[in-house]
Scaffold this active site. Structure first.
Site, mmCIF file in Angstrom:
data_model
loop_
_atom_site.group_PDB
_atom_site.id
_atom_site.type_symbol
_atom_site.label_atom_id
_atom_site.label_comp_id
_atom_site.label_asym_id
_atom_site.label_seq_id
_atom_site.Cartn_x
_atom_site.Cartn_y
_atom_site.Cartn_z
ATOM 1 N N ALA A 43 -14.049 -4.863 0.181
ATOM 2 C CA ALA A 43 -14.113 -5.127 -1.397
ATOM 3 C C ALA A 43 -15.230 -2.963 -1.522
ATOM 4 O O ALA A 43 -15.842 -2.788 -1.137
ATOM 5 C CB ALA A 43 -15.673 -5.793 -1.712
ATOM 6 N N CYS B 34 -7.783 -4.368 -10.177
ATOM 7 C CA CYS B 34 -8.715 -4.553 -8.977
ATOM 8 C C CYS B 34 -9.677 -5.852 -8.998
ATOM 9 O O CYS B 34 -10.325 -5.666 -9.968
ATOM 10 C CB CYS B 34 -9.611 -2.393 -8.761
ATOM 11 N N ASN C 63 -1.849 -6.732 -6.233
ATOM 12 C CA ASN C 63 -2.482 -6.641 -5.852
ATOM 13 C C ASN C 63 -3.820 -7.490 -4.744
ATOM 14 O O ASN C 63 -3.149 -9.043 -5.073
ATOM 15 C CB ASN C 63 -4.055 -5.930 -7.005
HETATM 16 C C1 FMN Z 1 -8.778 -1.098 1.747
HETATM 17 C C2 FMN Z 1 -7.773 -0.938 0.823
HETATM 18 C C3 FMN Z 1 -8.012 -0.020 -0.508
HETATM 19 C C4 FMN Z 1 -6.965 -0.261 -1.468
HETATM 20 N N1 FMN Z 1 -7.255 0.127 -3.201
HETATM 21 C C5 FMN Z 1 -6.216 -0.240 -4.321
HETATM 22 C C6 FMN Z 1 -6.461 0.961 -5.357
HETATM 23 O O1 FMN Z 1 -7.297 1.989 -4.847
HETATM 24 N N2 FMN Z 1 -6.048 0.479 -5.908
HETATM 25 C C7 FMN Z 1 -5.074 -0.103 -5.849
HETATM 26 O O2 FMN Z 1 -4.728 -0.419 -7.280
HETATM 27 N N3 FMN Z 1 -4.748 -0.547 -4.969
HETATM 28 C C8 FMN Z 1 -5.494 -0.720 -4.279
HETATM 29 N N4 FMN Z 1 -5.857 -1.413 -3.453
HETATM 30 C C9 FMN Z 1 -4.545 -2.639 -2.552
HETATM 31 C C10 FMN Z 1 -3.406 -2.197 -1.118
HETATM 32 O O3 FMN Z 1 -2.841 -1.312 -3.262
HETATM 33 C C11 FMN Z 1 -2.286 -3.605 -2.077
HETATM 34 O O4 FMN Z 1 -1.996 -4.021 -3.507
HETATM 35 C C12 FMN Z 1 -3.042 -4.577 -1.456
HETATM 36 O O5 FMN Z 1 -3.300 -4.039 -0.263
HETATM 37 C C13 FMN Z 1 -1.628 -5.786 -0.624
HETATM 38 O O6 FMN Z 1 -0.246 -5.398 -0.218
HETATM 39 P P1 FMN Z 1 -0.697 -5.231 1.599
HETATM 40 O O7 FMN Z 1 -0.816 -6.630 1.937
HETATM 41 O O8 FMN Z 1 0.310 -4.510 2.247
HETATM 42 O O9 FMN Z 1 -1.811 -4.698 2.046
HETATM 43 C C14 FMN Z 1 -6.208 -2.001 -1.813
HETATM 44 C C15 FMN Z 1 -5.973 -2.280 -0.348
HETATM 45 C C16 FMN Z 1 -6.839 -2.247 0.431
HETATM 46 C C17 FMN Z 1 -6.684 -3.002 1.475
#
Ligand code: FMN
Length: 315
Positions: free
Chosen positions: A69, A129, A191
């Site tokens: 978060a 988000c 997300n």
């Molecule tokens: C540390 C962190 C920060 C993130 N910040 C954003 C963000 O600023 N905007 C957004 O749309 N998604 C954000 N996400 C979500 C990721 O872009 C992605 O949708 C999500 O982590 C699933 O993909 P993954 O399993 O490959 O991480 C964030 C995820 C993580 C882990």
């Protein structure tokens, strides 16, 4: 071998996109990754103004996942345009700007500011988000609000717009449809999943914000299913993500219907993952005698029509 894909009006040299929030503003990785070798970079979510985000602890490891978060800490759109965009442009990066607002007007204002800047390839509308009180899920969990924000941004810009959908809804495909009806060029999903972890010794939440968003391999099969649902529901391209950690995962998402994919959590574990993913995709195409990665999109083979009514998967 052709790794390029077409995401609406956006031509990408390969289907690999750095996921927002997991690759900073791109420049943090410029010493270890050739930014122009990626399909695109989705930069950290930007509000109009600067934000500090939540106090620590903001990140917790969970089985096969990461719970966080952050609270959309960021430098705000104007500093991004001034301090980051010129270097990204120089390095030949294809930049997707992830934008966040508390009101429809804020999304529109962000879109207007960024439309005037050279080097912005597309806008990803973060309406998903889970970690901010204002905006975010208020838009992403309500079909009318999704339609309203996407259509308002559509009127404000000619840039490709890509609403980023939340998995924290019952029927994600209906949100993909609302986005398409409002004029989106593509949708991206997923997300993070609303989640929570507790330290049982102290009985305290592990995150300062109590609840956070779950990412990483733990969510992958759910994300693949959601991409498949959306791919069947809309004609616009679907960008898939959620737990991708290897080339086989990229290919799985593409077979389920993704035109391109984003990689987030795995790039924290291995900042050099990009070359490995690309090599793995090439190896797969070679073994399967395919000339174009785009031929994989939505290529799932079925023995019989699927039953995805209310009881699907419950037996
Ligand atoms: C540390 C962190 C920060 C993130 N910040 C954003 C963000 O600023 N905007 C957004 O749309 N998604 C954000 N996400 C979500 C990721 O872009 C992605 O949708 C999500 O982590 C699933 O993909 P993954 O399993 O490959 O991480 C964030 C995820 C993580 C882990």
């Amino acid at each position: 071998m052709d790794l390029s894909v077409q995401v609406g009006p956006l031509h990408l040299r390969n289907p690999l996109i750095a996921a927002s929030g997991c690759f900073g503003y791109g420049l943090e990785y410029a010493d270890v990754v050739d930014l122009s070798s990626l399909g695109a970079i989705a930069v950290k979510g930007l509000f109009l103004g600067e934000r500090d985000g939540h106090p620590p602890p903001r990140i917790v490891e969970t089985p096969s996942g990461m719970l966080k978060a952050i609270g959309l800490q960021g430098i705000g759109v104007r500093r991004f345009v001034r301090e980051k965009l010129p270097s990204l442009r120089e390095r030949g990066a294809v930049v997707i700007v992830n934008i966040c607002g508390s009101t429809v007007d804020e999304y529109v204002e962000l879109a207007r500011i960024l439309s005037g800047e050279e080097g912005v390839a597309a806008l990803e509308l973060n309406i998903s988000c889970p970690n901010v009180k204002e905006g975010g899920l208020t838009f992403g969990c309500n079909l009318d609000a999704t339609f309203a924000v996407v259509s308002a941004v559509r009127r404000a810009t000619t840039l490709p717009i890509i609403p980023k959908l939340t998995p924290n809804v019952t029927d994600i495909a209906s949100f993909a449809r609302a986005s398409e009806d409002a004029g989106a060029d593509a949708v991206s999903l997923v997300n993070t999943f609303l989640a929570m972890a507790i330290d049982v010794e102290t009985r305290r939440p592990k995150l300062s914000n109590v609840v956070g968003g779950l990412s990483g391999p733990a969510i992958r099969p759910i994300a693949v299913r959601m991409v498949y649902d959306c791919w069947r529901a809309v004609k616009i391209p679907v960008i898939g993500m959620g737990g991708i950690a290897g080339a086989r995962d990229v290919i799985e998402f593409m077979i389920a219907g993704a035109t391109a994919v984003q990689v987030g959590t795995a790039s924290f574990v291995d900042p050099f993952i990009w070359g490995k993913l690309e090599a793995g995709i090439r190896g797969y195409l070679e073994r399967h005698d395919l000339a174009r990665v785009a031929d994989l999109i939505g290529s799932l083979r079925l023995e019989r029509p699927i039953d995805n009514g209310p009881a699907a998967g419950c037996a």
